[in-house]
Structure formats: structure tokens, C-alpha cells
Enzyme design. Structure first.
Site, short mmCIF file in Angstrom:
data_model
loop_
_atom_site.label_atom_id
_atom_site.label_comp_id
_atom_site.label_asym_id
_atom_site.label_seq_id
_atom_site.Cartn_x
_atom_site.Cartn_y
_atom_site.Cartn_z
N THR C 43 23.17 -17.99 -7.99
CA THR C 43 21.91 -18.24 -8.68
C THR C 43 21.40 -16.96 -9.35
O THR C 43 20.89 -17.00 -10.48
CB THR C 43 20.85 -18.75 -7.68
OG1 THR C 43 21.34 -19.95 -7.10
CG2 THR C 43 19.51 -19.00 -8.34
N HIS C 46 23.21 -16.55 -12.51
CA HIS C 46 22.67 -17.42 -13.57
C HIS C 46 21.44 -16.78 -14.20
O HIS C 46 21.29 -16.78 -15.42
CB HIS C 46 22.27 -18.79 -12.99
CG HIS C 46 23.43 -19.64 -12.60
ND1 HIS C 46 24.40 -20.02 -13.49
CD2 HIS C 46 23.80 -20.19 -11.40
CE1 HIS C 46 25.30 -20.77 -12.87
NE2 HIS C 46 24.96 -20.87 -11.59
N HIS C 66 17.26 -13.38 -3.17
CA HIS C 66 16.69 -14.14 -2.04
C HIS C 66 17.50 -13.99 -0.76
O HIS C 66 17.05 -14.39 0.30
CB HIS C 66 16.54 -15.62 -2.40
CG HIS C 66 17.81 -16.26 -2.84
ND1 HIS C 66 18.26 -16.23 -4.14
CD2 HIS C 66 18.74 -16.95 -2.16
CE1 HIS C 66 19.39 -16.87 -4.24
NE2 HIS C 66 19.72 -17.32 -3.05
N GLU C 67 18.68 -13.39 -0.83
CA GLU C 67 19.48 -13.21 0.38
C GLU C 67 19.25 -11.78 0.89
O GLU C 67 19.47 -10.82 0.15
CB GLU C 67 20.98 -13.39 0.07
CG GLU C 67 21.31 -14.71 -0.61
CD GLU C 67 22.77 -14.79 -1.08
OE1 GLU C 67 23.13 -15.79 -1.70
OE2 GLU C 67 23.53 -13.83 -0.83
N CYS C 102 9.44 -34.10 4.63
CA CYS C 102 8.96 -33.15 5.63
C CYS C 102 8.39 -33.88 6.84
O CYS C 102 8.61 -33.47 7.98
CB CYS C 102 7.90 -32.23 5.03
SG CYS C 102 8.59 -30.94 3.97
N CYS C 110 12.81 -31.57 0.94
CA CYS C 110 11.37 -31.56 0.60
C CYS C 110 11.20 -31.73 -0.91
O CYS C 110 11.88 -31.10 -1.70
CB CYS C 110 10.76 -30.22 1.04
SG CYS C 110 9.11 -29.93 0.35
N ILE C 178 31.22 -18.52 -1.25
CA ILE C 178 30.84 -19.52 -0.24
C ILE C 178 32.06 -20.32 0.22
O ILE C 178 32.22 -20.62 1.40
CB ILE C 178 29.70 -20.42 -0.74
CG1 ILE C 178 28.50 -19.52 -1.11
CG2 ILE C 178 29.30 -21.42 0.34
CD1 ILE C 178 27.24 -20.27 -1.45
#
Lengths: 345, 345, 345, 345
Positions: C43, C46, C66-67, C102, C110, C178
Site C-alpha cells: 500500500t 501504491h 502503518h507497519e 462490529c 467494519c 506476504i
């Protein structure tokens, strides 16, 4: 503005009918509800009797009751999904959203659960205040008294549908109000043979009307032998336990079939003694402890079944009183000669 | 001793009524059955029409038909569980017990399956010979014509009950005889809302009678839009696919809800084109291909539902003919203006 | 107080290294973290490339990434479980707790998810602010660079362990970072045979080192034929899809075994065309769309595997740069000649 | 042609080494195997000791033993899948294929199971005759002594992997040979924390080497208190019971976490007394009785794990003797100071 309410006023048996203010201190996520119908749970009977458990848990004064249906008449400032005029019922477990279980979506075993009518004021009143997140909106035009028993029906649904019972032989152990619901659910979803076990004649008859193929009275028959006879010597595929009776529970381990399942809801004060090797290990069975309702999947199942019109809710509810007749309702419940008892404020 | 039978006599369309000997060469594990009622499957229609699939698979002369109920009148030397006089139906997949799948108990995907009435002589006859292991004994006193449709009912049950539908919104795509059974099963087990999709007016009406809350006709409405409207813009929890129609299948991927389930039974000759990323991956859905019936769990579910008396089998069977009127039966099936069609020998 | 951060400064390709204030406006449930290691997700690539998806979603200026793993250095007023000094990682999906999903505990789907580093400022910085509820505390003394890749490892774990793979033949389709993790997980938990499919030679070699028994290069071999050969003509039990490649996905439907399972994580812009009847229905397979990580079960699985010490995380991370070398990191990722790329602030 | 065999010659303790003819009366579906390695099961010890159970079940003369690996040297006339030269192991439950359970694919609870080495001649011999359908072909070039312990490893795998343990805290109660295998499996698949419970010092040390994070000795510590301490007062997610000890089993019900799972393999002659309400119902736990191995899924898992090379089988097998040294092997087993004991014919 005042309303009538049934409260536990002091640390002693009984219930007191009082006038008290209609709750007007709604939190931002709370809703005010006009109670249309409410029903009596076994827990309410415990509190009424002021048994040992109640003495340890209940802090009077408390408005009791937690099973109901009602109309939303006022909304807290942050309420989003519920609207004025909605006919609602409520999940009675208020969960924390923070413990390991809530974080995993297993709200029903939340470590910090509070129970409406036990830890917070309940619904044996003309009006009640509830957290929005606990509400279920009832969309179908169904008599409020039927809607009021959806919470305990949820316990029955959770117990009966945790394991697959369509096409299976099922023992329903104990035919109090929730066991009776269990019999009826088993009938509707096509259990192969429903064997109910119950001592009270009133409930024996009701179990038959609600779909039991066989009702065994342990006072008159050897339960294990009779179940084995009724199942070609194989035992039942699924045991659903509602009795909380030591002997009844121990018997069930004997007549569950190899590979069978046991769904345990009934609560007993006694220790249970089992032959784990022969009755659990060598049989390869699975045993499941039932806690409340799975949020909110069980509620969806409950409303689905109620709206399907296939359940005999009119037979499950055997008595309806005014809320002010709470003592009468409690008496009937304690006699054992009833299904579900509903109170109308 | 002779009997009447409906056979595919030659490599051409149609069916031939013949006199042929009653089978008397029972293998040690075989049983001779007097057929009481038999019903017409879509597969029988394919064979009748002599379509491309039939041309590749069927070797005339063959007694066709595989759905039935009948009375056991003679036993092979090693037959153990079935007795003379038993009223039986049959699983129509004869499995090998040796392939990887059978060794794992997944008989329904046996690599070496033979199908009764397709690969071996079937039940469109006064008498039929069957392997004991394929038989189901019907214990309840139920009209044989209802018992005869249990095999296709098994396909419907397998499709409808693979995922939990109690309390869920369900789309039943295609209301031929098996889809109609699906609608009725969904109603009985308490689906929250049943949305059927069908073009034929006769079947649209029947779907409504059997429990559909909404029936959408793709010839008149935009299916995706209508399903979204009926589900507050969320889509359905569970899709059950019986149509085998390319457009209907592709639409279903659009209106299944995130986290939803798809149970696919219908067969299409066409390739299906899907937006895997948006409609499967990002939605986190689960798709299941339905092959026949799970041996023998699905059969237990079927007999459980039939014996519960909750299904409207009298409405699902719309036509009953004599077996000798096979052409009439086929005509009605091909018209689309029918539910299940039963033939009485 | 200032810190270094990598931001998307404008609506154009590339990344900008800036000095900006350390966040000091912690909400009551937020935590300030000193980032110890962060890793590059697809991501992030991208967003770096400023592709079509990024153009529609990202609103510059935004701190990306974000990791990560980091040390807690400041707590909001209501923070309860996390303490200063804790080494944490974060679930990157911020969920609403209010939607149907949720409320059912299905947080991963969600309806109102916000993603860290996409919708809110991320962790390509010396310090980052995160909601407490998204944090995972790492208890074991493990190198922060390994802890930083736990979030994507969660995607791999979710994909690999949704269906049982111990003792099964597994295809791992696509060996980007991954997919490589997927190969390694399959090895550790005892898959019977791991067949990886990949075109890039660097990743082919890495897949072999991480446990693939066979790696098929679609540029050189017919994938379907080769998989069938490697599986005695039966196909694989479980397909795990990480490639997002149209051809690779369509092939997989051909070589999955009857009764098999497909776990789909890879994202493709293309429509996928499948023979639903022969490859899904008649085979009786199950297909599952993988969305992120199951909260928080997948995280428990991830930390369990990391702490078991059985994974070859040192081989999965092929490159480590300074955060200021973000362009180098992106280049390596885009070349395809890498496993996971870690950045140290 | 004669061979050496260990038999129970008379209704008394001990084992007798004899010369007897190599079986040459192969049934059509039977196979003759040259035994390469065989291992001692607890059941073999019971028979050796001639305990009460053995007295009721065993009919001398009988060749005992059922765990082995061997080479196929002769085939019955109808044998299809096994070839001469194949290295095989065997599932030791011979099932009927006809009872309700077999018809449902639940072979492991077959009503009419016969057990090799208990009800039919076993493998404590140079050669043994086995039904083809019970054989597993070992494809990988692995030392026969490791292959010989796959049957009991199957019990451990079935017990450990029935519930998900990756990322979970797991108690392994009892570290006899199968419990030790359980510890090692938990380590490999990434359990979060493995708490073993064992009294024997030899086995305590072995449990640590095989992956236990904590080993509690009930003779020295309060097990319940210690487990709660090790799990932040929450209890373990999964209990795996191998001890068959009354106290150990009753303790486990106290320290299993709400929502937790219990997988019960150990056999005890004692009745077990539990607080069903507090420890099962209110906790919402699930309990599963483990019978043998799931045919043949567990075997696939076993061979997958063995072939992955991640298990420490060399540590699990602590002693190797000649088959003629059977008394020595039994002595070591009875001392408790061993893991698995292998015998080489």
C-alpha cells in the site's frame, strides 16, 4: 413526572410497588422507553425470594426486571440508530468493550458485564432508561407481550442452535419456561425426535403441546433406560440442559450418544460427578457451556424465529398479569405450574 | 414375473414404456423394492430430452428415475439392517469407499460415484433393485409421495443449511422445484427475510405461498437495486443459488453482504465473470459449492424436517400422474409451470 | 520538539522527508510512540507511486506508513492497559464499534474502518500517535525489526490458517513479501507439500529457502499441468492466493482438489472468469475472501508464531535501510527483488 | 518360514518370545509387512502387566503391539493401492463401514471397532499381516523408528489440533510419551505459552527441552495458583489432558479461561467431580473427548508434521531396544523415566 415501579426496597424477600420519578437524566447514549410488556425471569424470582445469591449481588433500592418490549419516547444527545416510536427489546448484558473477550468479539463472556435489573435499574416499571447499544429494534407488527420474552428466548435459541439439531434426536432436560421454548424450537427446526424430561405435570403437558415426542418423568420412570429404549439403544445426539438438577445432569452423560453434543444452560448449586473416561473421552462427545446470548447473532436468530410465525409463543406464555400484580406473577412462577409469565405495566 | 418400466430405449429423445422382468438377481447386499411413488428430477428431463450431457453419459437401454419411496419385498443374502416391509428411500450416489474422499468420510465427493438411474437402472418402474447401503428407512407413517421427494429435498437442505440462516436475510435465486423447497426450508427455520428471484409467474406465486417475503422478477425489475433496497443497502447475509443462470449468479456477487455466504447448487453451461477483488476479497465472503447430499447427515436433516410436519410438501408437489403418464409429467416439468411432479406406478 | 517524518506532501509521485512537530495533542485514549522500526507495505508503494487508487483515497499532506514497532513514551488521560516503556505494534484498522459487523464482533469488516497511514497520519516518522485500543504489547525480547512486520504477517497468518493446512498440500500463489511469509508459515505448521508459484527468480529462490517443496514459474511451465503432476492428478487441498494476477487466479480454480479450499488475499484490477459449475459446484469447494486480520485473534496467532522462534523472519526481511533512505527502500520493493523491507528511523 | 514374535501366551503378566510361522494366509484385502520398527504403547504395558482391563479384553495367545513402520512384501489378491516395497504404518482401528457412525464418516467412533494387537494379532513380530485399508504409505525417506511412532503421535495431534492453539496459552497436563509429543506440537505450531504439568523429573526436563515454557510439578507447587499467575489471572485458553489423573483433571476445570477449550485424552479409573455451574456453564467453555485419530485426516496431519522436520522426534524417542529385549523396554516404560520406547525386530 412519576411512574409506577416494582422495586426491591430492602434486604428482605418480596417486592414493593412504588411511585418514583420517570428517569430524565439520559446519558448521551441512552434512551427512554415506555415499557409495553415485561416478563418474569428465574433471576427475578431469586431476587424476589431474596436467596443467597441475591443477598450477595443486589443492592437495594433497585428496580428489578430485565425482559421487556417497549416504545422509545426520548433520545440521548448522541443516539444514532434508534428513533422515537421504535418498538425495542434489550440485550441485558452491558459489556465493557475493553477486555480480552470484547476485543475478540466474544461479548457474551465479557469480564466486566453489568446486568440490567441486577446491577442497574431494570424494567419492572412504566418507563425505563437503557443504553442504545443494548437495544434491538423490532420491525414486525407483533404483540408486545411476545416481544417481551425474546431475551429468555435468546437463551433457549443459544442453547438449542449451538449444535445442529435438524434431523437429530434431542433431549430437552427440564421444561421450565426456557426448556419449553427449547422444545418448541427443536420442533420448528426439524429435530428428529424430541425427548423432554420433566417432573411437573403442568409442564409435561405443555411440553407435549409444544412438540415433545416423548416426555419422561424421572419420578415415575428410569430416565436412562427409557431414553435408550427411545433411541434404539444409541442415546441422543444432542442433550440440551435446562434443569440445573444434579441427578438429571449426571444421567444425561449416560444417555448421550457417542460423538454426541451437550449444551449446558441450567445452573445447579451442587457438584456434579461424572465418569469422564467412559462418558466423555471414549464417547468422543463435545460439551458446551451456554452463557447468555451471542451478541448480536443470537438476537438475529431470535427475531428471525419470532417473525417466521412458526413458534407457539401463545402457548409458551401461560399467564398475563398487570405489573401491579407482581406478587401473583411470582406465585405462579414459584408454583411451577406455568410457562412464561408476562406483566403489563 | 413382469413389471412396467419407463426406459430410455434408444439414443434419441423421449421415453418408452415397456414390460420387463422384475429383477430377481439380487446381489448379497441388494434389496428388491416395490416402488410406491417416484418423482421427476431435472436430470430425468435432460435424459428425456436427450441433450448433449445425456448423449455423453447414458447408455441405453436404461430404466431411468432415481427419486422414490417404496416397500422392501425381498432381501439379498447379506442384508442386515433393512427388513421386508420397510418403507425406504434411497441416496442415489453409490460410492466407492476406497478413494481419498471416502476414506475421509467425504462420500459426497467420492471420485468414483455411480448414480442410480443414470449409470445403473433406476426407479421409473414398478420394482427396483438397490444396494442396501444406499437405503434410508422411513419410520413415520407419511404419504409415499412426500417420501419420494426426499432425495431432491436433500439438495435443498444441503444448500440452505450449510450456512446458518436462522435470523439471516436469505436470497433464494431460482424457484424451480428445488429452489421452492429452499424457500420453504428458510421459512421454517426462521430466516429473517426471504428474497426469492424468479421469472416464471407460476413459480413466483408458489414461492410466495411457501414463505418468500419478497419475490423479484428480473424481467421486470433491477435485481441488485431491489435487493439492496430490501436490505437497507447492506445486501443479503446468505445467497442460495438454484438457478444456474449466468446473469443471476453474477448479480448475486453484487448483493451479498460483507461477511456473507454463498451456497451454490445451480449448474450453468456458461463461464461466470466476477469482480473478485471487490465482491469476494474486500467483502470477506465465503462461497461453498454444493454437491448432492452429505452422507448421511443431510438425510437425517431431511427426514427430521419432513417428520416435523412444518414443511408445506403438499404445496411443493403440484402435480401427480400415473407412471404410465410419463410424457405428461415431462411436459409439465418442461413448461416451468410446476413445483415437484410425482408419478405413481 | 521536532521529528523527522516521511510524508506525501502533494498530489504527485514520491515521498518527502520533512521536519514536523512531535504530536503532543494526545486524545484521552491515545498514546505517543517512539518508532523503533517500520516496514514498507504494498500500500505504501501504491501511495509512493501515486497510482489511481491513491489519487482517490489519499489527502496530502499525510504521514504515510502503518507497519511498525515502537516504544510507548506518553499516555493519554484515559489509557488503561498500555504503560510507558511498553514495546508495541498496532492493528492498522480503526473500527467504529457501532455498525452491524462490529456489534457482531466481526471488526475486520467494519463498515466505517479508517486505516492508519492512509486515512490518518502513520508511522514513517520518529514518533507516532495511536489509539490505545489498536495496540498490541510485545512481551518477548525480540528485535524491533521483526516486531515491525507483524501486521503484514497477520495478513499471511489469516490467509494461511483460515483453513486447516497441517498435513495438506498447499499452493501459495505469488511470493511477494506476504506470500513468502505464507510459504514459511505453511512449512512451520506442517503442510504436507508446499507448491509456490512465482515468476521472479529472486523470490523463487527465497520461497525455496523458506520451505517451498516446489516452485513453479508460470513463465517457464504450464502451472496447471505441473500442479496436477505434483499432486498425483488430484490437485491441491488448499489454495492461498497472494498474487492478484488474473491468470494465476483463474488457474488456481483448475488445480484445486474436490472438497478443497481457497483463501483469497491478492487484489487484482481485472475481472476473473471461472467455470463455476465444474470448478466450484461439482468440486464442492469453499472459497474465502481474506480481509485484514481477525481482531484480535489473528494478532494472538502472529505473536504466538513469532515468539515460537520457528519462523525464518531473518530471511523474510531481506533489506534494512534508514527511514531517510525511503527512496532506496521503495526502489527495492518496486524491483521485485526483495522480501520484506524494513526502515529504521 | 518362521519368525520371532512377542506374544501374550497365557492369562498372566509378562510377555513370551516365540518362533511362529510367518502369516501366509493373506485375505484378498490384506498385506504382509516386514516390521522395521515398532514402539511400545501404554496399552501394551497394560497387557504386559495383565491388569484388570487386559483380563477382560485379551484372549491369549495373541501377538501384541500395534505401533510400527514396515515394508510391504506381499499383497492379497484384491489389494489396489499399496505396492511391494512401500514403507507403511497403520491406523490400528479396524472399522465396520456399516454402523451409523461409519455411514456418517465418523469412523473413529465406529461401534464395532477392532483394534490391532488387542483384538487381532499385532506387530511385535518380524512380520505382520494388516488390512490394506488401514495402511498409510510413508513417502518421505525418514528413519523407520520415527515412522513407527506416528500412530501415538496421531493421538497427540488429534488432542492438540482439535482446537486452535496457535497464539493461545496451552496447558499440557501429563508428560508421558504422548503428552511430550503434545508439548512439542504446541511449540511448533506457535502456541503463545506452553504450561506443562508433570511430577516425574525425567519427564519435566524432557518437556522443557521439547518446548514447554513452564513446567509445574504438582508435588511441589499449587497448580491452580501457579497457572493463574502465569496467565495474568486469566487461566489458559486451551487445556490438553493426557494424565488421566483425577486431581489434575479437576484442577484443569479451575484454571481454564472463560471461553476456553478442553481436549481430553487421558483415561482415569476415577469418577471426576466438577463445579459445572461455575466452571463450565458460566465460563462458556467447550470440552471435547478425544477418541483415537480422525480417519484419515489426523494421519495426514501427522505425516505433514513429521515430514516438515520441525518436530524433535529424536528427543521424543528416548530409548531403542531390540524387539527381543521387550522386558527391558517394558521396564523403562513402567519406570516413568522415558519418552517413547522403540523396538527393532
Amino acid at each position: 413526572m412519576e411512574m409506577m415501579a416494582v422495586i426491591k426496597a430492602a434486604r428482605e424477600p418480596g417486592a414493593t410497588i412504588v411511585k418514583k420519578p420517570i428517569p430524565d437524566d439520559l446519558g448521551p447514549n441512552e434512551v427512554l422507553i415506555k415499557v409495553l410488556a415485561t416478563s418474569i425471569c428465574g433471576t427475578d424470582v431469586h431476587i424476589y425470594k431474596w436467596d443467597k445469591w441475591s443477598q450477595g449481588r443486589i443492592k437495594p433500592p433497585l428496580t428489578t426486571g430485565h425482559e421487556f418490549s417497549g416504545e422509545v419516547i426520548k433520545l440521548g444527545s448522541h443516539v444514532k440508530k434508534v428513533n422515537i416510536g421504535d418498538i425495542v427489546s434489550a440485550e441485558t448484558h452491558i459489556v465493557c468493550h475493553e477486555c480480552e473477550f470484547c476485543r475478540r468479539g466474544e461479548y457474551h463472556i465479557c469480564k466486566n458485564t453489568k446486568i440490567i435489573g441486577v446491577d442497574t435499574d431494570g424494567c419492572f416499571a412504566e418507563y425505563a432508561k437503557m443504553p442504545e447499544e443494548n437495544l434491538i429494534i423490532n420491525h414486525a407488527p407483533i404483540d408486545p407481550k411476545y416481544l417481551s420474552i425474546q431475551e429468555p428466548l435468546g437463551n433457549a435459541v443459544h442453547t438449542m442452535l449451538h449444535f445442529k439439531i435438524t434431523g437429530k434426536t434431542v433431549a430437552v432436560v427440564g421444561c421450565g419456561p426456557i426448556g419449553l421454548m427449547g422444545v418448541n424450537i427443536a420442533k420448528v427446526v426439524g429435530a428428529k425426535k424430541i425427548i423432554a424430561i420433566e417432573v411437573n405435570e403442568y409442564r409435561i403437558n405443555l411440553a407435549k403441546e409444544l412438540g415433545a415426542d416423548v416426555v419422561i418423568n424421572p419420578l415415575k420412570e428410569n430416565v436412562i433406560e427409557r431414553v435408550m429404549e427411545e433411541t434404539d439403544g444409541m442415546g441422543v445426539d444432542v442433550v440440551t440442559e435446562f434443569s440445573g438438577n444434579k441427578q438429571a445432569i449426571e444421567d444425561a452423560f449416560k444417555y448421550v450418544k457417542p460423538g454426541g453434543k451437550m449444551s449446558m444452560l441450567g445452573i445447579t448449586p451442587d457438584m456434579i460427578t461424572i465418569d469422564l473416561s467412559n462418558d466423555v473421552v471414549f464417547k468422543g462427545i463435545t460439551i458446551y457451556g451456554v452463557v447468555g446470548r451471542i451478541l448480536f447473532d443470537t438476537w438475529h436468530q431470535v427475531t428471525g424465529l419470532v417473525e417466521s410465525g412458526k413458534l407457539d409463543l401463545d402457548k409458551i406464555i401461560t399467564h398475563t398479569f398487570r405489573l401491579s400484580e407482581i406478587d401473583k406473577g411470582m406465585e405462579v412462577m414459584m408454583s411451577g405450574n406455568s410457562g412464561k409469565v408476562v406483566l403489563i405495566p
